[in-house]
Write a protein that holds these residues in place. Sequence first.
Motif, PDB file in Angstrom:
ATOM      1  N   ILE A   4    -163.091  45.620  60.893  1.00 24.16           N
ATOM      2  CA  ILE A   4    -163.515  45.736  59.288  1.00 24.16           C
ATOM      3  C   ILE A   4    -164.849  44.962  59.372  1.00 24.16           C
ATOM      4  O   ILE A   4    -165.150  44.000  59.649  1.00 24.16           O
ATOM      5  CB  ILE A   4    -162.427  45.104  58.464  1.00 24.16           C
ATOM      6  N   ALA A   5    -165.829  45.699  58.546  1.00 21.98           N
ATOM      7  CA  ALA A   5    -167.144  44.971  58.403  1.00 21.98           C
ATOM      8  C   ALA A   5    -167.260  44.958  56.771  1.00 21.98           C
ATOM      9  O   ALA A   5    -166.719  45.977  56.288  1.00 21.98           O
ATOM     10  CB  ALA A   5    -168.307  45.583  58.952  1.00 21.98           C
ATOM     11  N   SER A   6    -167.911  44.110  56.193  1.00 20.77           N
ATOM     12  CA  SER A   6    -168.122  44.007  54.913  1.00 20.77           C
ATOM     13  C   SER A   6    -169.307  43.570  54.327  1.00 20.77           C
ATOM     14  O   SER A   6    -170.087  43.093  55.128  1.00 20.77           O
ATOM     15  CB  SER A   6    -167.111  43.200  53.971  1.00 20.77           C
ATOM     16  N   HIS A   7    -170.004  44.113  53.275  1.00 21.76           N
ATOM     17  CA  HIS A   7    -171.323  43.820  52.787  1.00 21.76           C
ATOM     18  C   HIS A   7    -171.266  43.642  51.284  1.00 21.76           C
ATOM     19  O   HIS A   7    -170.562  44.312  50.589  1.00 21.76           O
ATOM     20  CB  HIS A   7    -172.354  44.849  53.027  1.00 21.76           C
ATOM     21  N   THR A   8    -171.790  42.333  50.692  1.00 18.23           N
ATOM     22  CA  THR A   8    -171.338  41.821  49.432  1.00 18.23           C
ATOM     23  C   THR A   8    -172.752  41.859  48.595  1.00 18.23           C
ATOM     24  O   THR A   8    -173.527  41.121  49.220  1.00 18.23           O
ATOM     25  CB  THR A   8    -170.640  40.586  49.229  1.00 18.23           C
ATOM     26  N   LEU A   9    -172.852  42.701  47.533  1.00 23.88           N
ATOM     27  CA  LEU A   9    -173.881  42.391  46.875  1.00 23.88           C
ATOM     28  C   LEU A   9    -173.632  41.489  45.282  1.00 23.88           C
ATOM     29  O   LEU A   9    -172.597  41.435  45.185  1.00 23.88           O
ATOM     30  CB  LEU A   9    -174.429  43.869  46.271  1.00 23.88           C
ATOM     31  N   GLY A  29    -153.928  42.074  60.931  1.00 25.42           N
ATOM     32  CA  GLY A  29    -154.293  42.245  62.225  1.00 25.42           C
ATOM     33  C   GLY A  29    -155.767  42.871  62.590  1.00 25.42           C
ATOM     34  O   GLY A  29    -155.710  43.336  63.709  1.00 25.42           O
ATOM     35  N   TRP A  30    -156.459  43.277  61.614  1.00 22.75           N
ATOM     36  CA  TRP A  30    -157.772  43.822  61.733  1.00 22.75           C
ATOM     37  C   TRP A  30    -158.762  42.551  62.125  1.00 22.75           C
ATOM     38  O   TRP A  30    -158.271  41.258  61.901  1.00 22.75           O
ATOM     39  CB  TRP A  30    -158.269  44.286  60.430  1.00 22.75           C
ATOM     40  N   GLU A  31    -159.804  42.926  62.875  1.00 16.98           N
ATOM     41  CA  GLU A  31    -160.689  42.168  63.260  1.00 16.98           C
ATOM     42  C   GLU A  31    -161.903  42.271  62.615  1.00 16.98           C
ATOM     43  O   GLU A  31    -162.305  43.194  62.072  1.00 16.98           O
ATOM     44  CB  GLU A  31    -161.062  42.454  64.898  1.00 16.98           C
ATOM     45  N   HIS A  32    -162.575  41.146  62.050  1.00 12.27           N
ATOM     46  CA  HIS A  32    -163.671  41.088  61.234  1.00 12.27           C
ATOM     47  C   HIS A  32    -164.999  41.253  62.085  1.00 12.27           C
ATOM     48  O   HIS A  32    -165.173  40.081  63.017  1.00 12.27           O
ATOM     49  CB  HIS A  32    -163.640  39.751  60.404  1.00 12.27           C
ATOM     50  N   VAL A  33    -165.912  42.106  61.852  1.00 11.53           N
ATOM     51  CA  VAL A  33    -166.959  42.016  62.480  1.00 11.53           C
ATOM     52  C   VAL A  33    -168.200  42.175  61.631  1.00 11.53           C
ATOM     53  O   VAL A  33    -168.035  42.417  60.442  1.00 11.53           O
ATOM     54  CB  VAL A  33    -167.192  43.203  63.541  1.00 11.53           C
ATOM     55  N   GLU A  34    -169.430  41.857  62.057  1.00 13.29           N
ATOM     56  CA  GLU A  34    -170.762  42.012  61.207  1.00 13.29           C
ATOM     57  C   GLU A  34    -170.789  43.180  60.757  1.00 13.29           C
ATOM     58  O   GLU A  34    -170.536  44.227  61.346  1.00 13.29           O
ATOM     59  CB  GLU A  34    -172.056  41.345  62.030  1.00 13.29           C
TER      60      GLU A  34
END
Length: 417
Positions: A4-9, A29-34
Amino acid sequence: MKTIASHTLGCKLNFAESSSIVRSFTLAGWEHVEFDQRADLYVINTCTVTAIAEKKCRTAIRQAVSKNPDAIVAVIGCFAQNTADEIAKIEGVDIILGNDKKHDLLHYVNDYLEKKQALSSTQISTPKSFCLAYSHADRTRTFFKIQDGCDYFCTYCAIPFARGRSRSATVEETVMMAHEIASSGAKEVVLTGVNTGTFGQQNGETFLQLLLKLDDIDGIERYRISSIEPNLLTEEIIRFVAHSKKFLPHFHIPLQAGSDNVLKLMHRRYDTAFYSHLLETIKGLMPDACIAADIMAGFNGETDEEFEKVKTFVNSLPISYLHVFTFSERPNTAALKMDGRIDIHHRREHSRQLQVISDEKKRLFYMSQKGKTRPVLWESDVKAGYMYGFTDNYIRVRRPYDPSLVNTITEFTISNG
Ligand code: SF4
């Protein structure tokens, strides 16, 4: 393992919520990536506060879609809440959730993976529930969402439509979550909300009651109040902060306009005399306090004559710096039906002039602190052999890197004011 990657505004509230949402995925169980990496799921937590914020949302959506055309792209938050139909037309978007459902994103993603439906939800309803949330900016500082929504309906603002009415958890529930934050090791907590000062109103409690309880929590050494409406920053709260060892002399008090005529048109709940008196009270009790103010340039009725009043007023205030916004018309707001529109060139010019005033205010504030010794919380980032931190009154300083100082508070003499 899925990624999962996230972008916040947008605001700190969005950052706190994004962190909590991503945490729900990593716990599953998900991996957080850039965000610039290839991921299975891209989450874009959006903002609707200005037209520019919305443009940035569209850009982030396109970036996600181009990074991995097979990824699930979920667009959530305020822009999604107010413009779901428009976002649904953007190719590659799979899930749209407004503020009412975004905290259940994990459920909607699992549902999508199972059914492979093109869009999981564009059924947007006014958000009514409340979720406490917190983020780690780094491991020293946390943005803690204690309140959501707003009942004020300032005439330029679309946020009450995107986030619903003011609501919060009880003092007891909020304090329980603060204990959880304390056990995570963060030393500084920034209290955030849409209209933070209205905390507790629907439960018959007050913001000050919360502050008193938070002040007693072991492990958290510093609190900042991220932003509070002038009419809700009572003298009692100011006196409490002045005497508290944990609540810092740092205030963010939206001004929005420096002319009484424009403040009236905005339906703000104070006038310039009230605002000026408020700042005098703060500075009388905490002479070194940092005071930041939001100000909007070019709202309806801000003629060149009114703008001269704005500049004179802002120059007279003991503020440390401004956050300058250029007014842009937002859907559903009362400002759309008002006369006195200012053309875009004048809006931008007013904005530019306010930024010049802000830069000078900031320079003078830093100069006033030169040679003073203030406590600094040291952060973990290292750049060119230096580590960084903020003083209690929000001046960013640096010293040679010493790993033993990370997440500790030491006294520091400000040299380059
Ligand atoms: S107080 Fe005014 S500007 Fe702030 S969120 Fe509420 S309506 Fe918007």
